[in-house]
Design an enzyme around this catalytic site. Structure first.
Site: not given
Length: 259
Positions: A67, A110, A113
């Site tokens: 992120a 992220g 993910e």
């Protein structure tokens, strides 16, 4: 045509659309704007009959490093609650066509993910996977704890999430996180070739197969088997199923139309 800044979206070719993460100066950090563009691109691809499969990739050195920490630092709990990111992740998660992640270099937080949102990951030998959020005093927030344990099991998921350590591509392959490992310079080429192979199949069968496999993570075996059987029976009424059988008997390549 939608204009993008954080991603690049190529014109579909042989049924495959390539989406490149395009924040190389920020290691492809997944700020909200990038996720929004990705969600928009996938929503458009879902409706585009030219697109039968999508490949997402980053740069040669990093898929996505996580992120955007600077953006995250500016948000308190209320700001995070109001953030649009969960809706963008939901759009990505609900993409109905085959989705392949082509990963070179770092695939962290992220970024990992996002890769796990794909239906399969093709990784270069240089790929490194990890969920290092614990080093910031937080945990994965886009499904990392849930998808990781379903992919690699409790022990390795605990190790990665609680320690913040990374694993390499071969370890990820052995654990079941990735589908295939290639030489780094061939990763995107292999992911695209695989996507083209998949794109040559019946679009209806692909969608139902994907739905059935994903359902296996959330349903009891008996319910999953019932879902599979209903999909199998539904396909018996399609033109693609007849075309597949005819082509096999006539010893020619099938021409699937999604009908």
């Amino acid at each position: 045509m939608t204009a993008y800044s954080d991603i690049q979206v190529d014109t579909p070719y042989n049924g495959v659309q390539l989406i490149r993460l395009n924040r190389h100066d920020a290691h492809n950090a997944l700020r909200t704007a990038l996720l929004g563009e990705l969600a928009t691109a996938l929503a458009a691809a879902a409706e585009d009959k030219r697109v039968r499969a999508v490949v997402i990739t980053g740069s040669e050195k990093v898929f996505a490093a996580g992120a955007d920490i600077k953006e995250m630092a500016a948000l308190d709990a209320v700001g995070l609650w109001k953030d649009q990111r969960p809706q963008h992740w939901q759009t990505i998660r609900s993409f109905s066509k085959p989705l392949i992640a082509s990963v070179n270099g770092y695939c962290l937080g992220g970024g990992m993910e996002l890769a796990m949102h794909a239906d399969m990951i093709i990784a270069g030998e240089d790929a490194r996977f990890g969920q290092p959020e614990i080093n910031l005093g937080i945990i994965p927030g886009a499904g990392g704890t849930q998808r990781l344990v379903r992919s690699v099991g409790k022990a390795l998921a605990m190790k990665l999430v609680l320690s913040g350590e990374f694993i390499n591509a071969r370890e990820a392959l052995a654990a079941g996180l990735v589908a295939e490992v290639t030489q780094p310079e061939l990763t995107l080429k292999r992911a695209t070739a695989l996507a083209e192979t998949i794109a040559s199949k019946s679009p209806i069968a692909l969608r139902l197969a994907k739905e059935a496999i994903l359902a296996s993570y959330e349903t009891p075996l008996s319910q999953g088997l019932e879902l599979e059987r209903k999909a199998f029976l539904f396909l018996a009424a399609t033109q693609d199923r007849q075309e597949g059988i005819d082509a096999f008997l006539e010893k020619r390549p099938p021409q699937f139309t999604g009908q």
